[in-house]
Design a protein around this motif. Sequence first.
Motif, mmCIF file in Angstrom:
data_model
loop_
_atom_site.group_PDB
_atom_site.id
_atom_site.type_symbol
_atom_site.label_atom_id
_atom_site.label_comp_id
_atom_site.label_asym_id
_atom_site.label_seq_id
_atom_site.Cartn_x
_atom_site.Cartn_y
_atom_site.Cartn_z
ATOM 1 N N PRO A 213 -23.938 17.902 -4.306
ATOM 2 C CA PRO A 213 -22.876 17.689 -5.289
ATOM 3 C C PRO A 213 -21.503 17.476 -4.647
ATOM 4 O O PRO A 213 -20.753 16.589 -5.054
ATOM 5 N N ARG A 214 -21.188 18.280 -3.640
ATOM 6 C CA ARG A 214 -19.902 18.118 -2.961
ATOM 7 C C ARG A 214 -19.807 16.749 -2.293
ATOM 8 O O ARG A 214 -18.793 16.046 -2.407
ATOM 9 N N ASP A 215 -20.876 16.358 -1.594
ATOM 10 C CA ASP A 215 -20.859 15.096 -0.858
ATOM 11 C C ASP A 215 -20.784 13.894 -1.812
ATOM 12 O O ASP A 215 -20.040 12.938 -1.564
ATOM 13 N N LEU A 216 -21.565 13.941 -2.886
ATOM 14 C CA LEU A 216 -21.529 12.838 -3.860
ATOM 15 C C LEU A 216 -20.162 12.727 -4.517
ATOM 16 O O LEU A 216 -19.640 11.624 -4.721
ATOM 17 N N MET A 217 -19.557 13.866 -4.854
ATOM 18 C CA MET A 217 -18.244 13.835 -5.484
ATOM 19 C C MET A 217 -17.195 13.285 -4.522
ATOM 20 O O MET A 217 -16.261 12.572 -4.941
ATOM 21 N N GLU A 218 -17.318 13.575 -3.232
ATOM 22 C CA GLU A 218 -16.374 13.023 -2.266
ATOM 23 C C GLU A 218 -16.495 11.500 -2.206
ATOM 24 O O GLU A 218 -15.485 10.796 -2.051
ATOM 25 N N HIS A 219 -17.718 10.979 -2.351
ATOM 26 C CA HIS A 219 -17.897 9.528 -2.412
ATOM 27 C C HIS A 219 -17.209 8.952 -3.653
ATOM 28 O O HIS A 219 -16.561 7.892 -3.588
ATOM 29 N N PRO B 299 -7.963 7.044 -11.187
ATOM 30 C CA PRO B 299 -8.439 8.433 -11.133
ATOM 31 C C PRO B 299 -9.972 8.488 -11.066
ATOM 32 O O PRO B 299 -10.650 7.667 -11.704
ATOM 33 N N PRO B 300 -10.531 9.417 -10.317
ATOM 34 C CA PRO B 300 -11.987 9.535 -10.228
ATOM 35 C C PRO B 300 -12.584 10.007 -11.547
ATOM 36 O O PRO B 300 -11.989 10.822 -12.262
ATOM 37 N N GLU B 301 -13.775 9.497 -11.878
ATOM 38 C CA GLU B 301 -14.474 9.883 -13.101
ATOM 39 C C GLU B 301 -15.936 10.164 -12.787
ATOM 40 O O GLU B 301 -16.549 9.501 -11.945
ATOM 41 N N PHE B 302 -16.464 11.151 -13.496
ATOM 42 C CA PHE B 302 -17.866 11.523 -13.334
ATOM 43 C C PHE B 302 -18.678 10.744 -14.366
ATOM 44 O O PHE B 302 -18.941 11.213 -15.467
ATOM 45 N N THR B 303 -19.065 9.508 -13.995
ATOM 46 C CA THR B 303 -19.801 8.628 -14.907
ATOM 47 C C THR B 303 -21.104 8.192 -14.261
ATOM 48 O O THR B 303 -21.313 8.372 -13.051
ATOM 49 N N LYS B 304 -21.969 7.576 -15.057
ATOM 50 C CA LYS B 304 -23.238 7.092 -14.522
ATOM 51 C C LYS B 304 -23.009 6.008 -13.471
ATOM 52 O O LYS B 304 -23.686 5.960 -12.449
ATOM 53 N N GLU B 305 -22.032 5.124 -13.735
ATOM 54 C CA GLU B 305 -21.730 4.062 -12.773
ATOM 55 C C GLU B 305 -21.224 4.649 -11.456
ATOM 56 O O GLU B 305 -21.602 4.193 -10.370
ATOM 57 N N ALA B 306 -20.362 5.663 -11.555
ATOM 58 C CA ALA B 306 -19.830 6.298 -10.345
ATOM 59 C C ALA B 306 -20.943 7.000 -9.565
ATOM 60 O O ALA B 306 -20.982 6.968 -8.329
ATOM 61 N N ILE B 307 -21.871 7.620 -10.304
ATOM 62 C CA ILE B 307 -22.999 8.297 -9.662
ATOM 63 C C ILE B 307 -23.875 7.289 -8.917
ATOM 64 O O ILE B 307 -24.277 7.510 -7.765
ATOM 65 N N ASP B 308 -24.190 6.176 -9.564
ATOM 66 C CA ASP B 308 -25.032 5.159 -8.913
ATOM 67 C C ASP B 308 -24.377 4.617 -7.655
ATOM 68 O O ASP B 308 -25.032 4.406 -6.630
ATOM 69 N N SER B 309 -23.074 4.373 -7.714
ATOM 70 C CA SER B 309 -22.354 3.863 -6.553
ATOM 71 C C SER B 309 -22.356 4.874 -5.413
ATOM 72 O O SER B 309 -22.598 4.524 -4.250
ATOM 73 N N ALA B 310 -22.097 6.140 -5.748
ATOM 74 C CA ALA B 310 -22.074 7.183 -4.720
ATOM 75 C C ALA B 310 -23.450 7.382 -4.108
ATOM 76 O O ALA B 310 -23.591 7.515 -2.885
ATOM 77 N N ALA B 311 -24.489 7.378 -4.946
ATOM 78 C CA ALA B 311 -25.850 7.570 -4.451
ATOM 79 C C ALA B 311 -26.272 6.436 -3.541
ATOM 80 O O ALA B 311 -26.967 6.646 -2.531
ATOM 81 N N ALA B 312 -25.851 5.200 -3.855
ATOM 82 C CA ALA B 312 -26.197 4.051 -3.023
ATOM 83 C C ALA B 312 -25.613 4.180 -1.621
ATOM 84 O O ALA B 312 -26.211 3.728 -0.633
ATOM 85 N N ASN B 313 -24.436 4.796 -1.533
ATOM 86 C CA ASN B 313 -23.791 4.967 -0.222
ATOM 87 C C ASN B 313 -24.253 6.219 0.513
ATOM 88 O O ASN B 313 -24.125 6.298 1.733
ATOM 89 N N TYR B 314 -24.739 7.196 -0.242
ATOM 90 C CA TYR B 314 -25.043 8.506 0.354
ATOM 91 C C TYR B 314 -26.502 8.625 0.813
ATOM 92 O O TYR B 314 -26.774 9.061 1.926
ATOM 93 N N PHE B 315 -27.430 8.261 -0.065
ATOM 94 C CA PHE B 315 -28.851 8.431 0.263
ATOM 95 C C PHE B 315 -29.359 7.259 1.091
ATOM 96 O O PHE B 315 -28.942 6.108 0.892
ATOM 97 N N VAL B 316 -30.249 7.568 2.007
ATOM 98 C CA VAL B 316 -30.866 6.534 2.830
ATOM 99 C C VAL B 316 -32.185 6.125 2.197
ATOM 100 O O VAL B 316 -33.091 6.949 2.068
ATOM 101 N N GLU B 317 -32.268 4.903 1.780
ATOM 102 C CA GLU B 317 -33.488 4.393 1.131
ATOM 103 C C GLU B 317 -34.180 3.419 2.098
ATOM 104 O O GLU B 317 -33.579 2.446 2.530
ATOM 105 N N LEU B 318 -35.413 3.717 2.427
ATOM 106 C CA LEU B 318 -36.183 2.846 3.343
ATOM 107 C C LEU B 318 -37.165 1.969 2.564
ATOM 108 O O LEU B 318 -37.698 2.389 1.565
#
Length: 479
Positions: free
Chosen positions: A443-449, A460-479
Amino acid sequence: MAKSIGELLVHEGLISVEQLNEAIALQRRSGGSLANAVTSLSYLTEEQLNQFLYPAPPVPLKITDTGLSEVYLVDLLLKAAYLEAGTFTLPRMSHVLSLPFSVVEELIEQIRADHLAAIRTSSNYTSTTQVLELTQRGRERAEAAFNISLYVGAAPVPLEDYSFMLARQSVRQVELDKEWIDSSLRHLVIGEKLLNQLGPAFSSGRSIFLYGPPGTGKTSIAEALGHGIPGEIYLPQAIEVGGQVIRFFDPAIHTPVEDKKTLENSSLDLKMSLTYDPRWKKCYRPVVMVGGELTLDMLELRYDYSSKFYEAPIHMKAGNGVFILDDFGRQRIEPRQLLNRWIIPLERGIDFPSLHTGMKFEIPFDQITVFSTNLNPLDLVDDAFLRRIRHKIHVQYQSEGEFKEILRRVCHKQGVHYDSEVAEYLLNNHYHKQNRPLVGSHPRDLMEHIVDHAYFLKRPPEFTKEAIDSAAANYFVEL
């Protein structure tokens, strides 16, 4: 073997063996601490017990009270004066050597009698206003003293005094309860089962093995509990062993407690002006953490052949506190080599540092040692070592409820509105569907993204589905 508080009370003649056994029996029946049992049986008053458990190093009024030889202290003063361009005052030497005026005045009388220094100027007849100057003979002796050791600073305390204080200030005597652990960890989200394991582990004052997957909060837990341990202790600025000096106090590790009475009246040459020996510093219990950079050399006395004095090893500076070995198993040395260094201290409660001369000496090994790893413990250590570690605690992935609470707190900290529907979206689409574990640090790492992305777009940062998808795309490694 390090003595327990009960054994120390008997050794000092404050209670008898029979009284100790009765106190232990009462403690087992009613719970609580041994100290409470001793006072409940009226063997000691609370004031007597506190004086025993929390002794302040007495203020030395004469040279003989310091436990150091006159020759050593004279040489130390001459070296300090030499670095002051040969001119010095009693107050300045008292400050540099961390010695009361009465002791420094006695030293100055001695060096004047030996024609090592003479009065240069004086505004009146008081010794505190005199400016003294080293004679040629005094300079030569100072230079000879520098050839033995370049150490100049607070006069050291004898090894015996350090060992005495280390035993009396034992971390095992601190009374910790459920209220303490709840308070120390309230900024973290931890399940009741884990809390019930951590409380007795830290309360025991013994070794702890925290293991589990990365990102589950092992290091944060160890640090929070270490810093949460109450009480103040006295630490020496330097220690004298066999004529050698070990520099001990480390401002990067030890946090002093301001003593207003001592600070306000330290200029007075009276016993009542100092609440304790100024060679010691009153500090909070230390918390030392090392990780992959740890080597065996860091656990031994470090002798500097140019300055000719020692630096205390990292774990010795954690005495009466907490030593955290983080990322255990990722050091540049084999885990078994590292653990072999700890077997005797953990089992017997004593350590045996060595001087470069080959001389070994004994000190109490009093600290809560925390081994933290995200590797399989069975791949790192054998059963013999695990048996010596009192508490083994598995820190697991967070539950769904814990994960959501961490996420809510992270949003609050960042000043972002928390939306429970978005939280469910995050769990369903980026955890459950991906069969991804709920890691407490995510949660901390995703919110920092999310925050980084919003700042880049100057909004201003917002906790939205679009923001979550963008953060997850940069944070998680998908092979």
